[in-house]
Design a protein around this motif. Structure first.
Motif, mmCIF file in Angstrom:
data_model
loop_
_atom_site.group_PDB
_atom_site.id
_atom_site.type_symbol
_atom_site.label_atom_id
_atom_site.label_comp_id
_atom_site.label_asym_id
_atom_site.label_seq_id
_atom_site.Cartn_x
_atom_site.Cartn_y
_atom_site.Cartn_z
ATOM 1 N N GLU A 198 -15.990 -23.885 -15.619
ATOM 2 C CA GLU A 198 -15.562 -24.405 -14.249
ATOM 3 C C GLU A 198 -16.259 -25.453 -13.602
ATOM 4 O O GLU A 198 -15.533 -26.441 -13.010
ATOM 5 N N GLU A 240 -8.465 -19.339 -5.161
ATOM 6 C CA GLU A 240 -9.175 -18.343 -4.355
ATOM 7 C C GLU A 240 -8.911 -18.137 -2.779
ATOM 8 O O GLU A 240 -8.336 -18.820 -2.249
ATOM 9 N N ARG A 250 -16.902 -22.210 -5.895
ATOM 10 C CA ARG A 250 -15.770 -21.943 -5.602
ATOM 11 C C ARG A 250 -15.230 -21.985 -4.489
ATOM 12 O O ARG A 250 -13.951 -22.722 -4.286
#
Length: 219
Positions: free
Chosen positions: A145, A3, A108
Motif C-alpha cells: 500500500e 477506512e 492509512r
C-alpha cells in the motif's frame, strides 16, 4: 478499501479527531511546504496523542525538533520530514488503531485524510517498520500500500525517532534502543524487532550525523 472511523466531537486539543475534522488542503498539496504545513501536522498529532498518550506526544515533538536540526541537509524535504516526525506515532491513538501496528494504522488514517503522499510514506515506513511488519504478518499490506521513501529520508526519520526519548529530550540511538528493550521485554514482538533492527538503526543515525558533519553542522 475505505477506512471507517467513528465520529468524535472535537473539543480543542482534548478530543480525538475523525478525518473529516481536518481540512484536506492544509496537508495535501506538494506545494504546501511552509510553516502552515507543519503547524497543521502539529495540531493533528496533538489532538490525537496529547491526552491519551502524553509521553508519545512529548516524544513526537522531540522527533520534530530532530527534523529541524536536520534542515541544513534536508533542504526542500525539511518540512515534509518534520510533518512526518510529528505524525509518526498517531497510529497508537484509539480512534486510529485498527491492526495494532501503528505505522500501518497511522499511514492509512493519513491517507484517508488525503495527506501529502510523501508524509504518508514516511509515517508508514519509519524506523524499519517493514521488519516489525514481518513479525506481525503485516508486511504484505504495508509494502503493497505504501511506497518506500528515498533512503536519505528514511535515514532522517530513523534519526528523528531514535534520538528523541519518551520525554522528548535529545538522546542517543543506543540509549533509546536499550530503553525500548527494557520497556517491552526482549521476547515481545517489539523487543524482537528492536534486536533485529538495532544495527540498522545505529547505522542510519551514523549516516545522518556524518552528513551533518560534512555540511559543517553539529548536533
Amino acid at each position: 478499501m475505505t477506512e471507517e472511523y467513528p465520529s468524535v466531537r472535537m473539543s480543542g486539543a482534548q478530543g480525538a479527531p475523525r478525518p473529516s475534522a481536518f481540512p484536506r488542503a492544509r496537508l495535501t498539496s506538494p506545494a504546501v511546504l511552509s510553516g502552515a504545513h507543519t503547524d497543521h501536522a502539529f495540531d493533528l498529532a496533538r489532538c490525537l496523542l496529547a491526552r491519551e498518550f502524553p509521553q508519545r506526544w512529548e516524544h513526537s515533538q522531540g522527533a520534530a525538533a530532530g527534523a529541524s536540526r536536520l534542515a541544513p541537509i534536508l533542504g526542500k524535504h525539511s518540512e515534509v520530514v518534520r510533518a512526518a516526525a510529528l505524525l509518526h506515532d498517531i497510529g497508537y491513538a484509539s480512534t486510529v488503531s485498527r491492526t495494532g501496528f501503528h505505522p500501518l494504522d497511522g499511514a492509512r488514517y493519513l491517507r484517508g485524510l488525503g495527506v501529502d503522499q510523501r508524509v504518508v510514506s514516511l509515517v508508514a515506513h519509519h524506523t524499519f517498520a517493514l521488519l516489525e511488519a514481518e513479525l506481525r504478518e503485516l508486511r504484505e499490506p504495508l509494502e503493497g500500500e505504501f511506497e518506500l521513501p528515498p533512503q536519505e529520508l528514511q535515514d532522517a526519520m530513523v534519526y528523528c525517532d531514535m534520538t528523541s526519548a519518551l520525554n522528548g529530550q535529545l538522546t542517543t540511538s543506543r540509549v533509546r534502543t536499550a530503553e525500548i528493550l527494557i520497556r517491552y521485554g526482549t521476547e515481545s514482538i517489539v523487543g524482537r524487532f528492536i534486536t533485529r533492527a538495532e544495527p540498522l538503526i545505529h547505522a542510519a543515525v551514523a549516516r545522518v550525523v556524518d552528513r551533518l558533519d560534512r555540511a559543517g553542522e553539529s548536533v
